[in-house]
Design a protein around this motif. Structure first.
Motif, PDB file in Angstrom:
ATOM      1  N   LEU A 175      50.689 -60.852 -35.713  1.00 39.58           N
ATOM      2  CA  LEU A 175      49.624 -61.288 -34.829  1.00 39.58           C
ATOM      3  C   LEU A 175      49.909 -62.655 -34.232  1.00 39.58           C
ATOM      4  CD1 LEU A 175      46.472 -60.236 -36.897  1.00 39.58           C
ATOM      5  CD2 LEU A 175      47.668 -58.940 -35.122  1.00 39.58           C
ATOM      6  N   SER A 176      49.419 -62.828 -33.018  1.00 42.28           N
ATOM      7  CA  SER A 176      49.510 -64.120 -32.338  1.00 42.28           C
ATOM      8  C   SER A 176      48.262 -64.944 -32.648  1.00 42.28           C
ATOM      9  CB  SER A 176      49.624 -63.898 -30.829  1.00 42.28           C
ATOM     10  OG  SER A 176      49.345 -65.081 -30.116  1.00 42.28           O
ATOM     11  N   ASP A 177      48.418 -66.260 -32.687  1.00 39.73           N
ATOM     12  CA  ASP A 177      47.271 -67.137 -32.894  1.00 39.73           C
ATOM     13  C   ASP A 177      46.239 -67.005 -31.784  1.00 39.73           C
ATOM     14  OD1 ASP A 177      48.387 -68.042 -35.199  1.00 39.73           O
ATOM     15  OD2 ASP A 177      48.877 -70.053 -34.473  1.00 39.73           O
ATOM     16  N   SER A 178      46.652 -66.478 -30.621  1.00 41.92           N
ATOM     17  CA  SER A 178      45.733 -66.380 -29.490  1.00 41.92           C
ATOM     18  C   SER A 178      44.632 -65.340 -29.713  1.00 41.92           C
ATOM     19  CB  SER A 178      46.502 -66.035 -28.212  1.00 41.92           C
ATOM     20  OG  SER A 178      47.271 -64.859 -28.380  1.00 41.92           O
ATOM     21  N   CYS A 179      44.767 -64.476 -30.719  1.00 42.23           N
ATOM     22  CA  CYS A 179      43.723 -63.488 -30.978  1.00 42.23           C
ATOM     23  C   CYS A 179      42.727 -63.987 -32.024  1.00 42.23           C
ATOM     24  CB  CYS A 179      44.322 -62.154 -31.421  1.00 42.23           C
ATOM     25  SG  CYS A 179      45.206 -62.201 -32.987  1.00 42.23           S
ATOM     26  N   LEU A 180      42.887 -65.211 -32.485  1.00 44.04           N
ATOM     27  CA  LEU A 180      41.964 -65.777 -33.464  1.00 44.04           C
ATOM     28  C   LEU A 180      40.745 -66.354 -32.755  1.00 44.04           C
ATOM     29  CD1 LEU A 180      41.346 -66.625 -36.404  1.00 44.04           C
ATOM     30  CD2 LEU A 180      42.612 -68.738 -35.953  1.00 44.04           C
ATOM     31  N   ASN A 181      39.575 -66.057 -33.245  1.00 40.36           N
ATOM     32  CA  ASN A 181      38.339 -66.616 -32.699  1.00 40.36           C
ATOM     33  C   ASN A 181      38.416 -68.140 -32.735  1.00 40.36           C
ATOM     34  OD1 ASN A 181      35.567 -67.553 -32.464  1.00 40.36           O
ATOM     35  ND2 ASN A 181      34.933 -65.449 -32.877  1.00 40.36           N
ATOM     36  N   PRO A 182      38.113 -68.821 -31.626  1.00 43.49           N
ATOM     37  CA  PRO A 182      38.249 -70.280 -31.599  1.00 43.49           C
ATOM     38  C   PRO A 182      37.217 -71.018 -32.452  1.00 43.49           C
ATOM     39  CG  PRO A 182      37.284 -69.496 -29.550  1.00 43.49           C
ATOM     40  CD  PRO A 182      37.716 -68.269 -30.310  1.00 43.49           C
ATOM     41  N   ALA A 183      36.190 -70.330 -32.951  1.00 42.53           N
ATOM     42  CA  ALA A 183      35.209 -71.003 -33.806  1.00 42.53           C
ATOM     43  C   ALA A 183      35.920 -71.569 -35.034  1.00 42.53           C
ATOM     44  CB  ALA A 183      34.119 -70.034 -34.219  1.00 42.53           C
ATOM     45  N   PRO A 184      35.682 -72.813 -35.397  1.00 41.06           N
ATOM     46  CA  PRO A 184      36.442 -73.469 -36.478  1.00 41.06           C
ATOM     47  C   PRO A 184      36.376 -72.741 -37.806  1.00 41.06           C
ATOM     48  CG  PRO A 184      35.139 -75.081 -35.247  1.00 41.06           C
ATOM     49  CD  PRO A 184      34.705 -73.740 -34.780  1.00 41.06           C
ATOM     50  N   GLN A 185      35.255 -72.088 -38.117  1.00 44.47           N
ATOM     51  CA  GLN A 185      35.128 -71.498 -39.445  1.00 44.47           C
ATOM     52  C   GLN A 185      36.132 -70.391 -39.708  1.00 44.47           C
ATOM     53  OE1 GLN A 185      32.669 -71.685 -37.177  1.00 44.47           O
ATOM     54  NE2 GLN A 185      31.389 -69.832 -37.118  1.00 44.47           N
ATOM     55  N   PHE A 186      36.585 -69.691 -38.651  1.00 46.08           N
ATOM     56  CA  PHE A 186      37.554 -68.625 -38.859  1.00 46.08           C
ATOM     57  C   PHE A 186      38.912 -69.195 -39.281  1.00 46.08           C
ATOM     58  CE2 PHE A 186      34.417 -66.422 -36.283  1.00 46.08           C
ATOM     59  CZ  PHE A 186      34.358 -65.182 -36.898  1.00 46.08           C
ATOM     60  N   ALA A 187      39.357 -70.234 -38.589  1.00 44.28           N
ATOM     61  CA  ALA A 187      40.626 -70.859 -38.963  1.00 44.28           C
ATOM     62  C   ALA A 187      40.532 -71.485 -40.348  1.00 44.28           C
ATOM     63  CB  ALA A 187      41.023 -71.914 -37.923  1.00 44.28           C
ATOM     64  N   LEU A 188      39.391 -72.095 -40.670  1.00 47.28           N
ATOM     65  CA  LEU A 188      39.218 -72.713 -41.985  1.00 47.28           C
ATOM     66  C   LEU A 188      39.204 -71.665 -43.092  1.00 47.28           C
ATOM     67  CD1 LEU A 188      36.476 -75.363 -41.098  1.00 47.28           C
ATOM     68  CD2 LEU A 188      38.871 -75.824 -41.678  1.00 47.28           C
ATOM     69  N   GLU A 189      38.563 -70.541 -42.830  1.00 46.59           N
ATOM     70  CA  GLU A 189      38.515 -69.470 -43.833  1.00 46.59           C
ATOM     71  C   GLU A 189      39.914 -68.935 -44.111  1.00 46.59           C
ATOM     72  OE1 GLU A 189      36.403 -66.783 -46.411  1.00 46.59           O
ATOM     73  OE2 GLU A 189      35.719 -68.560 -45.326  1.00 46.59           O
ATOM     74  N   ILE A 190      40.678 -68.685 -43.060  1.00 48.50           N
ATOM     75  CA  ILE A 190      42.033 -68.162 -43.241  1.00 48.50           C
ATOM     76  C   ILE A 190      42.915 -69.187 -43.937  1.00 48.50           C
ATOM     77  CG2 ILE A 190      44.116 -67.506 -41.957  1.00 48.50           C
ATOM     78  CD1 ILE A 190      42.293 -66.077 -39.980  1.00 48.50           C
ATOM     79  N   GLN A 191      42.795 -70.454 -43.554  1.00 51.16           N
ATOM     80  CA  GLN A 191      43.573 -71.499 -44.214  1.00 51.16           C
ATOM     81  C   GLN A 191      43.210 -71.585 -45.697  1.00 51.16           C
ATOM     82  OE1 GLN A 191      46.060 -73.404 -42.765  1.00 51.16           O
ATOM     83  NE2 GLN A 191      46.452 -73.983 -44.892  1.00 51.16           N
TER      84      GLN A 191
END
Length: 587
Positions: free
Chosen positions: A69-85
């Motif tokens: 997957l490309s990072d461009s398909c990640l929802n820009p809302a911060p909580q999604f990136a924080l959850e995955i991290q």
């Protein structure tokens, strides 16, 4: 958000729920471009295959760290990136999971997914797709707490033979941790699987038709939590909607295990592949999965249907919080176990106000009172049925979240299943149904529910008599198996037992979904749908409302009987009959 779903009446349920869903769909469509469509599907079939998003960037980005997957398909809302991290940080590496590939006429076999490297160095945590290697597999045991003064070890899990029948006698005291396996013994990747390497395949990807129902009090909430859990696998099979993953036809119709594996943040110690040194114990299931334990009815209800052998799977709980609740607050054992098991998990991120250590003099209006902190623990451990605490901010009381329904393509289907679950909850409370199954059998049912065309081809354990057993006396003993070694397939079913006494003594019987919902004279099963139909006249509804309810229930009844196919089978048949499909499992 349309407010009709926030207030309840049977008339609104019958006449307005479909229009409410349609209003949401119209609202979302206003945000789309002319060349875009809104489809309520559980998983975008081509996510990770070819071009699947506008302005698609290269894989192996810094956020997802995915080969697919490309990072461009990640929802820009911060909580999604924080959850995955948070998942990556806790597990220590990127979680990998797989879905068994569907073997069609011209599918290359053994099947190899070339879209993901199978280098052990790049994917050390890949999971086996085989049923015996499921992460959610559990052993049959009873986790009975021992007071701290009597505990000789910190371990709070017990082990027993996973093939043994449930035992009525609980384990007295903690047993030694099971022997650890070395990292080299981790199951190798299955070559006949579609491989996935990102939590994004689980977080915000799998579409769940979540139904949240209010309970009058905690006692009622505990009853609904326990009685709805055994029906969750049946409903997962009825709403199966995900036969295509990453552009391939798979040998599964449901997405449940994929979601559970994609967000699995357990460390090597918690998965049992490294010696226990810092972990609180071995965690048998991902943070997404079936329930670990029943809460049992409160003592005040005088309901004796629950028996301790129903909690026959091992699980790990936080002993400090358990004893604090039990000894300092007086919470009963079953509820204390249910809550304390949450605290062996970690929340992946939290707003600053949740971490504030300011004293009572702090007048910051945004500072958490502790309730939101606890709800973070509840929310990050999603089971098939969730017990949700009251919310002082909104004024809502105890709630039950039913999580195993896969979203359907049309508003009519979604409305029908919402109506069925809500009416079932009313019937459970009014008729005091007893749907208890040992959790080990419930887990077996969930595994079978995900197989291809499970509604027609699989058998599921279910109680023969849903009205008995509430006086504390068993309304049966043992179970009748109709499958031998067929793994739950009805095609290998032997003839039903002719011995009437054997049927009368059976507490659990393997049944088709048609028999569970619509009844079976052979096995003396009333049928959940027939019980609901008998309940409807007691509500004294207007003719128009009653007929609307019956029309919605008819869709569920016909799907259970096999007269209507599931969305997954409709998709599968559409692909396999398409003139451009080469019968090679590639969509």
């Amino acid at each position: 958000e349309p407010q009709v779903l926030r207030t309840f009446s049977v008339a609104r349920l019958a006449l307005e729920i479909r229009e409410c869903l349609a209003a949401r769909r119209r609202l979302l469509k206003t945000q789309l471009r002319p060349d875009e469509m809104l489809l309520t599907v559980n998983q975008f079939p081509l996510l990770g295959a070819g071009t699947y998003v506008d302005d698609q960037g290269p894989p192996n980005g810094p956020l997802l760290r995915s080969q697919i997957l490309s990072d461009s398909c990640l929802n820009p809302a911060p909580q999604f990136a924080l959850e995955i991290q948070g998942i990556y940080d806790r597990r220590g590496l990127v979680p990998h999971t797989g879905v068994p590939a569907f073997r069609d006429t011209h599918t290359q076999w053994p099947f190899v997914d070339h879209g993901l490297s199978d280098d052990p160095g790049s994917a050390p945590a890949q999971l086996s797709c085989g049923e015996n290697g499921r992460d959610s597999a559990c052993s049959m045991a009873d986790a009975t707490p021992v007071p701290p003064a009597a505990a000789a070890a910190a371990a709070t899990t017990t082990e027993s033979d996973s093939q043994a029948p449930p035992t009525s006698a609980p384990q007295k005291g903690p047993s030694a941790p099971p022997p650890s396996r070395s990292a080299a013994a981790d199951p190798p990747p299955n070559k006949n699987c579609v491989l996935l390497d990102s939590p994004l395949f689980g977080i915000g990807s799998g579409g769940v038709l979540r139904i949240t129902m209010c309970a009058a009090d905690l006692d009622e909430a505990r009853i609904l939590h326990d009685q709805l859990a055994p029906i969750s696998a049946i409903m997962a099979a009825l709403t199966a909607a995900t036969p295509i993953v990453k552009g391939y036809l798979t040998d599964r119709d449901c997405y449940w295990d994929v979601q559970c594996g994609a967000v699995d943040d357990r460390t090597a110690q918690e998965r049992g592949i490294a010696p226990l040194t810092t972990a609180k114990g071995i965690l048998r299931k991902s943070r997404y999965g079936t329930i670990d334990t029943y809460t049992g009815p409160a003592v005040s209800t005088a309901d004796l249907a629950f028996r301790k052998q129903y909690n026959d799977c091992q699980f790990t709980y936080d002993k400090d919080s358990y004893w604090k609740m039990k000894e300092d607050v007086g919470i009963d054992q079953l509820l204390a176990l249910h809550v304390s098991r949450l605290f062996v998990r970690d929340i992946h991120y939290a707003p600053e106000r949740l971490l504030s250590k300011a004293g009572r003099k702090d007048k910051n209006p945004h500072r958490s009172d502790g309730q939101e902190h606890f709800k973070r623990f509840v929310g990050c451990s999603r089971q098939n049925v969730c017990l949700l605490p009251p919310n002082t901010a909104t004024g809502s009381g105890w709630e039950i979240g039913f999580m195993s329904l896969e979203v359907q393509l049309t508003d009519a289907e979604n409305a029908a299943f919402i109506t069925f679950i809500v009416l079932l909850s009313r019937v459970i409370l009014s008729y005091r149904l007893n749907l208890y199954l040992p959790i080990s059998l419930m887990d077996q049912n969930m595994a079978r529910a995900q197989k291809v065309n499970a509604v027609r081809d699989q058998l599921f354990y279910f109680r023969r008599d849903v009205f008995g057993g509430r006086d504390g006396k068993s309304n049966g003993s043992g179970r009748i198996s109709r499958r031998g070694n067929s793994g739950g397939s009805r095609h290998a079913t032997s003839q039903p037992a002719n011995n009437a006494s054997q049927l009368e003594k059976a507490e659990y019987v393997e049944l088709t979904i048609d028999e569970i919902l619509n009844g079976s004279k052979t096995y003396g099963v009333t049928g959940i749908m027939n019980i609901i139909y008998s309940y409807i006249p007691t509500m004294h509804l207007e003719y128009e409302v009653e007929q609307a309810l019956r029309r919605q229930l008819l869709l569920v009844r016909r799907r259970a009987s096999g007269k209507l196919c599931t969305l997954a089978m409709w998709m599968r048949n559409f692909v396999r009959s398409h003139p451009e499909y080469r019968h090679d499992s590639v969509v």
